[in-house]
Write an enzyme that holds these catalytic residues in place. Structure first.
Site, PDB file in Angstrom:
ATOM      1  N   ASP B 407      38.916  79.128  47.130  1.00 16.33           N
ATOM      2  CA  ASP B 407      38.804  78.273  46.056  1.00 16.33           C
ATOM      3  C   ASP B 407      40.174  77.541  45.703  1.00 16.33           C
ATOM      4  O   ASP B 407      41.105  78.149  46.375  1.00 16.33           O
ATOM      5  CB  ASP B 407      38.347  79.032  44.740  1.00 16.33           C
ATOM      6  CG  ASP B 407      38.676  78.237  43.475  1.00 16.33           C
ATOM      7  OD1 ASP B 407      38.091  77.025  43.616  1.00 16.33           O
ATOM      8  OD2 ASP B 407      39.099  78.490  42.520  1.00 16.33           O
ATOM      9  N   GLU B 529      47.072  63.696  34.462  1.00 12.86           N
ATOM     10  CA  GLU B 529      47.224  63.040  33.214  1.00 12.86           C
ATOM     11  C   GLU B 529      48.016  63.707  32.447  1.00 12.86           C
ATOM     12  O   GLU B 529      48.706  62.929  31.660  1.00 12.86           O
ATOM     13  CB  GLU B 529      45.544  62.492  32.691  1.00 12.86           C
ATOM     14  CG  GLU B 529      45.069  61.417  33.593  1.00 12.86           C
ATOM     15  CD  GLU B 529      43.874  60.909  32.821  1.00 12.86           C
ATOM     16  OE1 GLU B 529      43.399  61.339  32.179  1.00 12.86           O
ATOM     17  OE2 GLU B 529      43.861  59.619  33.080  1.00 12.86           O
ATOM     18  N   GLY B 715      35.921  72.202  43.514  1.00 16.81           N
ATOM     19  CA  GLY B 715      35.152  71.470  42.691  1.00 16.81           C
ATOM     20  C   GLY B 715      35.976  70.027  42.302  1.00 16.81           C
ATOM     21  O   GLY B 715      35.446  69.286  41.624  1.00 16.81           O
ATOM     22  N   ASP B 716      37.167  70.121  42.862  1.00 13.49           N
ATOM     23  CA  ASP B 716      37.994  68.902  42.398  1.00 13.49           C
ATOM     24  C   ASP B 716      37.399  67.655  43.036  1.00 13.49           C
ATOM     25  O   ASP B 716      36.755  67.625  43.811  1.00 13.49           O
ATOM     26  CB  ASP B 716      39.291  69.121  43.017  1.00 13.49           C
ATOM     27  CG  ASP B 716      40.138  70.032  42.202  1.00 13.49           C
ATOM     28  OD1 ASP B 716      39.983  69.787  40.867  1.00 13.49           O
ATOM     29  OD2 ASP B 716      41.108  70.492  42.466  1.00 13.49           O
ATOM     30  N   ASP B 810      39.160  82.586  41.620  1.00 16.90           N
ATOM     31  CA  ASP B 810      39.288  83.291  40.511  1.00 16.90           C
ATOM     32  C   ASP B 810      38.587  82.725  39.139  1.00 16.90           C
ATOM     33  O   ASP B 810      38.430  83.625  38.311  1.00 16.90           O
ATOM     34  CB  ASP B 810      40.757  82.856  39.942  1.00 16.90           C
ATOM     35  CG  ASP B 810      40.716  81.379  39.641  1.00 16.90           C
ATOM     36  OD1 ASP B 810      40.061  80.256  40.062  1.00 16.90           O
ATOM     37  OD2 ASP B 810      41.566  80.889  38.841  1.00 16.90           O
TER      38      ASP B 810
END
Lengths: 350, 1130
Positions: B407, B529, B715-716, B810
């Protein structure tokens, strides 16, 4: 290598305060798998010296045991085929099973070398599976041990009871098949006494066979297996039975018959009168009579000495060949280039 | 106070949902609502009427959740069934049953006890694990939630009592008890913020929005009359889709994922929400996503079970032979006799398939796990977490790992973006050192310590110089030219001001003001951001409030240095998307000036610059290139001024596009946005570091050197993934290029694939091609992948390569992946414990993986494979002496030894040395394992446990048994074996052979292990002594107990020199072949560990000290240093 090395121990002591509730694993050489250890590495030196050492130890042992074995004098005489009258040769079974035939047989043995007393007498049977599981189990130690267990015959089938249901003592196949050939010896027409005392193990006489157990209903069933026992002698005195009951490990075996306690001279003629009773003909077994002296190594058997010499010699040979190999082709070890990926010696990598 | 004001402001301004144009607000136009009511879309929910007669008829299950495998009732039968599904256990059960019959060649106890122990222990473990799950379930089921009851109030109810259609009130920071449809919230427009960490691992907040029909219900009374009907899709596992219709009155309103609040996600930044339960218990999306708990068997064990089957086959053949040639027990019933005989043989040769191997392996693995748990080098001081081996089954697999699926967020990276550098007006600012840079510097210098010191000095100095290093999250920028207001004195101070102004306004971050301290915390959809906003705050612009139409900043006045609050009118947000690769806002400042502020990827930004906006273009490009090489992610910052008229025309067009209800609305909006986003004036660029966890680059480098492939599943977003790929994979490629020098072409390529493409790639025929392609690439990154996809990729890799895969993650979103992989490693970090609970090993930091795999993995693999090989060897040696004896006992099933010799063989006389081997043996020390990661290859290629090796050991066993049997029998038979003329009978031969076996097997152990501590010495020599002691004690028991062993040593064997000499002969002769082989192999065909050992030996010989001493000292020093380092770190 490390400039801080010297200060490190002190620092570590002070930097490990016993903090409460910390889950930090405690350091110990055991849990860190850092116990003081010796890590033997098979260097050429070690290999060669091991081989040489084995060679040096083995060859003397081999020589001495071979020498001991050579000193032993042994006479082996197979009589099962010769002790059958000519007209029964085709029909040995009928001869041995019949109760009318005369089973006496005389053999003459020449003593090849001086045989110092005691000379041990063995009978040797061949192809007789005393180690067959069913045979081995067919005995009842309790019954042999004590009179009060006379009726314990749990393992004795099919030789447990007589046809009318009374208990056989000693029960079981082993006892039933007791060897019953007998030997009588004479040298120069003078009978030689055979001492049959103390041929069984002492522990067997004392602790396995009871002094209050007497043979009962033995060999009274239809099929007679072997020798009969004197019902007036307790089992612990029936040494032939005790010897027989300690079953042999392999199908070819010798059992102690007795001892001759006089020296036998070279070229003396020993006359043996054999009562050839025991039926080995139904399973094609051989019967042999063996007279043998002993040495510290036991009876005559060159194998041990030869094997020791062979292994010892082989080790010396290996030591020499390793030396030669190392000289011709110095070991490529310790060459860091061998650690490179592409030259993996195991050859499993692409 | 501020918070109250803010909410007030919000209330006032909100009504215009269409102004909201945050990316997550895109309505899903894809959902096909016409399918409602058809197959797969049949669920009907009567909102607020769980007792509605129709609802009762539907009888949806309650919210009770059970993740346990067993219940109290079915535990015994089910667990037993599971146990006996293993062939080996079943075999042992059969043997145990038969052993009670008179057929058994030895006593029943000796086989039943180990079986009971093994099965009992395994079942106990299952029970404990299941009990833990049960406790979690109980905890979850009994959590309280407020449910709207018949008495028009909300009252506390347990989660498990929740029914479909219930109206619930969830408060701030609570988990949603089931899948809910959002009705309204504390905010006027009903929006709420949720955190979905448990579902997808993302820590940012997501905004959910209710339907217009319901958002106005704010107080409890308004629900009195509320009745509605929801028709929606059946329960499914898809987290990102939801199709349904809500009928309020007679009006249908389409429902989308926007309204769905998922179980296990958390309400944040919102005081409370109201929702209707649509899916309960196991129907919820998160439960549907749960992967079944399947027992995992290690590969080694699999192999030895196969071996067992082969042996079984051989047993059958052995039985055939006696059947055909020799006497039956009962000639009248040959078949029965043959069968009984077969069973006897089965048990007798059970020694070849020892149940004790099971027991020993279990013991050894547990002890190995303790060593893993006790390793202080894998202890993380900051979180006070040592490594945990949660299952002991897979220790040796650690040494065989071929692929790591990792991950990203929270695993490789520490999930914090840091503003490190920027270039403004052609000048580069910021001189922090990034992880990647320092790692590369370290490698260039051959990992010498000096450079590390230098680097730490460097950062340390700066820490002293600037007070700001009290670690502001997301800000790691160091440049005295700009910091502390110094930027005012820079030549282009106006540009700098505008640059940071853009960073402060052009974003979608939500500020959260701590009521007590006044500190501002930023909730951002993506952490970069937040980093921008923080950077802007640190320099000049403190962003503190956002409403639907305005952004408020505290500005630092360049002249006075005072802070002035300013509000900017937020007119439009042109959101970020992966196709646009940029984001813009249009604001009107207090002077009435219209500004279009934009930040975006360099690939799209440079072409949109106006003629006069390119002044700094060349320098900026140079800097961007440099930043990218350092593994930083860059965004170009630009702006333009808009004319009033131009804006109005565009605005009209834009609104039209937004309210259009066609399928291509999105592209229409994009096209309109595209129109205005041009003619920018370039200001500069930012560089953000996606902070890798400590030690990750070195760790990855070493793992790559060890030949392990690394896939990153995240998942980015694609950009983020590529970026992290660049920083991480650089390490891999650097490692690889050292590794595979020949295949240079394939090394450079990395495969990056996103979730959508992955769905196609994972589909049927493509699977294989995808895997082939992936195998050709040095590194693979899968981004935008859902938890299920991660699991699927893992499965694909596992099945496709056929080698051991390790998944590390994680978050709760990694659970599927962790369970699918051969080994799951959980990072016990900040994102909850789900991953750890699902994992086999838990470590606190990614870098510990190196030690876990290269040291513990290697050792465990080596130990277990050695142990199994040796076990086969020793039982072959023993079993075949039985067999040869059998051959001379007409295959009647008579064992050569006394019952108890046989029973104790695997228990006392040979077991402890094997366990010592399995627990303590080390071919090379931990330090060398790490120094030569290549050693790991022994595991990946399974060199130590190849069939060749196993067969070799088995052959060694067979030849040992032949030597022992024939040497002992021929030297002791048939002549007298003592001077007193007595012959060796069954008992004495058994003892002689057994003695040789015990000596041989233990000496073989001594010859084959690499590592002698006092433990090994005690166990090996102790076992031999124990045999004589046993014989002495057992032999002195009354003959009815000791049977054939009665006084056998004292009376028969010990006084016979032949007994001792034949033992010596047999032992040395059996060891010779192996010894010669090993000597040859080490000298001429050395394996890695042999070479390393030899090098070590030579090195230490050169320095005139013994090898163990130096190694020890070095290890010790290293360890102390590590400790010191950890202590000084915080």
């Amino acid at each position: 290598m490390n400039p801080n090395g010297k200060d490190a121990p002190a620092a570590s002591d002070s930097s490990a305060p016993p903090r409460r509730n910390s889950k930090k694993p405690k350091y110990s050489r055991f849990t860190q798998q850092e116990l003081p250890a010796c890590k033997p590495i098979l260097t050429p030196g070690w290999v060669i010296s091991t081989f040489v050492l084995v060679g040096i130890v083995f060859i003397p042992i081999g020589l001495s045991s071979l020498f001991a074995s050579q000193r032993v004098v042994e006479i082996v005489d197979r009589y099962d085929s010769t002790c059958i009258p000519q007209h029964y040769v085709e029909n040995a079974l009928a001869f041995i099973q019949s109760s009318e035939t005369n089973k006496t047989c005389t053999r003459n043995l020449i003593v090849p070398k001086h045989m110092k007393s005691p000379v041990y007498i063995y009978y040797e049977l061949d192809n007789f599976y005393q180690n067959h599981r069913r045979y081995v189990k067919s005995r009842e130690d309790k019954q042999l041990r004590s009179k009060k267990y006379e009726h314990v015959i749990k393992n004795c089938d099919p030789e447990a009871t007589t046809s009318n249901g009374s208990v056989i003592v000693p029960c079981g196949l082993i006892a039933w098949s007791l060897f019953n050939d007998t030997y009588g010896f004479s040298v120069n027409s003078k009978a030689v006494e055979v001492n049959k005392k103390n041929i069984a193990w002492k522990s067997d006489r004392d602790s396995k066979f009871g002094s209050d157990v007497y043979p009962k209903n033995f060999q009274s069933k239809g099929l007679i297996g072997g020798a009969k026992l004197d019902p007036s002698k307790p089992l612990n005195e029936q040494e032939d039975l005790i010897v027989w009951m300690r079953t042999a490990a392999l199908p070819t075996f010798r059992k102690l018959y007795g001892k001759i306690e006089v020296d036998l001279e070279v070229n003396q003629k020993v006359k043996v009168v054999i009562q050839n009773n025991y039926n080995t003909y139904s399973f094609g077994g051989k019967k042999k009579l063996v007279l043998s002296t002993t040495s510290w190594i036991g009876g005559k058997n060159d194998f041990l000495g030869i094997a020791y010499l062979t292994v010892g010699g082989l080790c010396l040979f290996l030591a020499i060949s390793f030396i030669i190999i190392y000289l011709i082709k110095p070991r490529p070890l310790g060459d860091p280039s061998f650690l490179s990926w592409n030259r993996n010696p195991a050859g499993h990598l692409n | 106070m501020k918070g109250m004001e803010m909410r007030g402001g919000r209330k006032r301004s909100i009504r215009l949902s269409n102004v909201y144009s945050f990316s997550c607000f895109r309505s899903s136009s894809g959902g096909n609502h016409s399918q409602i009511g058809q197959k797969g879309y049949s669920r009907v929910v009567y909102c607020n009427e769980p007792d509605h007669p129709d609802a009762k008829r539907l009888n949806y299950k309650g919210n009770y959740v059970s993740t346990t495998k067993y219940t109290a009732l079915n535990f015994i039968p089910k667990a037993l069934f599971e146990q006996f599904r293993r062939v080996a256990n079943l075999y042992f059960l059969v043997v145990a049953c038969v052993s009670f019959s008179p057929l058994a060649p030895y006593t029943a106890i000796s086989i039943v006890v180990p079986l009971v122990v093994v099965i009992g222990a395994t079942m106990g473990k299952e029970a404990v694990e299941d009990w833990r799950r049960k406790k979690q379930d109980i905890e979850a089921n009994n959590r309280m939630v407020k449910v709207y009851g018949g008495d028009q109030t909300f009252h506390d109810t347990k989660w498990k009592k929740l029914r479909v259609g219930d109206l619930v009130k969830v408060e701030k920071d609570e988990y949603f008890p089931a899948d809910l449809v959002l009705l309204s919230s504390c905010y006027d427009d009903g929006i709420c913020y949720v955190e979905t960490t448990n579902l997808d691992g993302e820590t940012n907040l997501k905004v959910k929005q209710p339907l217009e029909a319901t958002y106005s219900m704010h107080d409890e009374n308004s629900f009195q009359q509320f009745k509605a009907l929801i028709k929606c899709e059946d329960p499914n596992e898809n987290l990102y889709s939801f199709i349904g219709t809500l009928y309020h009155g007679d009006t249908p309103y389409p429902l989308s994922p926007q309204q769905l609040l998922l179980r296990d996600s958390k309400l944040r930044n919102t005081d409370f929400v109201y929702g209707v339960v649509v899916y309960t218990g196991h129907d919820t999306k998160v439960m549907q996503n749960a992967v079944d708990l399947l027992p995992r068997g290690a590969e080694l064990r699999g192999k030895w079970i196969r071996y067992k089957d082969i042996r079984g086959g051989m047993l059958v053949r052995w039985y055939l032979r006696p059947d055909a040639t020799t006497v039956f027990f009962d000639p009248r019933r040959p078949y029965l006799a043959a069968f009984c005989h077969f069973l006897t043989a089965l048990m007798l040769y059970g020694y070849l398939i020892p149940i004790s191997l099971y027991v020993s392996i279990e013991i050894v693995k547990v002890l190995q796990s303790i060593f893993i748990n006790q390793d202080p080098n894998m202890y993380y001081e900051e979180t006070d977490r040592p490594a945990r081996a949660r299952t002991s089954n897979l220790n040796e697999e650690l040494g065989q790992v071929y692929t790591i699926l990792s991950d990203k967020t929270g695993t490789l990276t520490s999930n914090s973006m840091e503003f490190v550098k920027c270039t403004i007006a052609g000048t580069a600012y910021g001189h922090g050192v990034t992880e990647v840079e320092s790692a590369m510097a370290r490698r260039r210098n051959g990992g010498s310590l000096e450079i590390e010191d230098q680097l730490s000095n460097l950062t340390g100095d700066k820490g002293d110089g600037v007070d700001l290093t009290k670690s502001i999250k997301g800000f790691n920028f160091l440049d005295e030219r700009i910091m502390n207001g110094n930027w005012v004195k820079e030549p282009h101070s106006d540009v700098i001001r505008l640059f940071f102004f853009i960073l402060a306004t052009c974003h979608t971050v939500i500020p959260e003001v701590d009521k007590e301290s006044g500190d501002i915390h930023y909730e951002a959809e993506s952490p970069d951001e937040a980093a921008f906003v923080v950077a802007a705050r640190e320099i000049a612009f403190e962003f503190y409030e956002r409403t639907q139409s305005s952004i408020s900043l505290n500005e630092l006045d360049p002249e006075t240095g005072a802070k002035i609050g300013r509000q900017y009118q937020l007119l439009n947000v042109l959101e970020f998307s992966s196709s646009r690769k940029r984001m813009s806002v249009i604001v009107r400042n207090e002077e009435g000036q219209l500004l279009l502020l934009c930040k975006g990827a360099d690939s799209v930004m440079f072409e949109r610059l106006s003629e006069h906006g390119r002044i700094f273009e060349d320098e900026t490009k140079d800097h961007i290139k440099k930043y990218a090489e350092e593994g930083l992610r860059t965004l170009v910052v630009a702006y333009r001024e808009l004319g009033e008229e131009e804006y109005n025309t565009w605005q009209e067009e834009f609104v039209n596009a937004k309210i259009s209800v066609t399928a291509d609305r999105d592209s229409l909006v994009d096209a309109v946005a595209d129109k205005i986003e041009s003619d920018f004036i370039l200001l500069g660029a930012t560089a953000i570091e996606d902070k890798l966890q400590e030690g990750v680059p070195e760790c990855i480098n070493n793992l790559a050197l060890a030949g392990i492939r690394i896939w990153v599943l995240t998942g980015d977003k694609l950009e983020t993934a590529i970026n992290i790929g660049e920083s991480v994979m650089k390490q891999i490629e650097a490692g690889k290029s050292q590794v595979v020098s020949a295949k240079a072409s394939s090394v450079e390529s990395a495969l990056i694939i996103d979730g959508k493409s992955l769905t196609y790639a994972l589909d049927g025929d493509m699977e294989k091609m995808f895997l082939e392609l992936a195998n050709d690439c040095a590194s693979v990154i899968c981004c935008r992948s859902s938890p299920k996809q991660k699991a699927l990729v893992t499965r694909l890799v596992k099945a496709g390569t056929g080698k051991t895969t390790l998944a590390i993650g994680d978050g709760a979103n990694d659970v599927g992946m962790l369970q699918e992989a051969d080994i799951g490693v959980g990072i016990s970090g900040v994102e909850g414990m789900q991953a750890v609970m699902a994992s086999d090993f838990a470590i606190a930091q990614f870098r510990f993986l190196e030690r876990l795999l290269l040291v513990h993995g290697h050792w465990c693999y080596r130990r277990i494979s050695m142990m199994i090989c040796y076990f086969f060897y020793k039982n072959m040696t023993f079993g075949f002496t039985l067999f040869w004896f059998e051959a001379h006992a007409s295959f009647s099933g008579q064992p050569a030894y006394n019952d108890w010799y046989m029973s104790f063989y695997n228990v006392f006389f040979t077991s402890l040395p094997v366990i010592a081997l399995g627990v303590f043996d080390q071919d090379v020390s931990a330090r060398l394992c790490l120094k030569y990661p290549q050693l790991h290859q022994e595991g990946t290629h399974n060199i130590l446990f190849s069939w060749r090796r196993i067969l070799g050991w088995m052959l060694n066993g067979v030849s040992s048994s032949i030597i022992i049997f024939y040497f002992v029998t021929t030297s002791t038979f048939p002549q007298s074996f003592r001077e007193d003329g007595r012959v060796a009978a069954y008992e004495a031969l058994g003892v002689a052979m057994y003695t040789s076996v015990v000596w041989t097997v233990n000496c073989q152990m001594a010859v084959s292990i690499n590592y002698f501590t006092w433990i090994q010495h005690v166990f090996i020599w102790g076992s031999i002594v124990l045999w004589y002691l046993f014989l002495l004690i057992y032999g002195s028991l009354p003959p009815l107990l000791s049977t054939t062993a009665y006084k056998v040593l004292v009376e028969a064997c010990a006084p016979s020199p032949l007994y001792w000499f034949s033992t010596l002969l047999a032992v040395i002769s059996t060891l010779l072949p192996y010894f010669s082989y090993k000597a040859l192999q080490i000298s001429f065909f050395p394996m890695y560990h042999d070479m390393i050992n030899r090098m070590q030996l030579e090195a230490s010989a050169a320095s005139h000290s013994s090898v163990s001493a130096t190694a020890r000292v070095e290890d010790r020093i290293r360890q102390l240093k590590d400790r010191l380092w950890h202590h000084s770190e915080p």
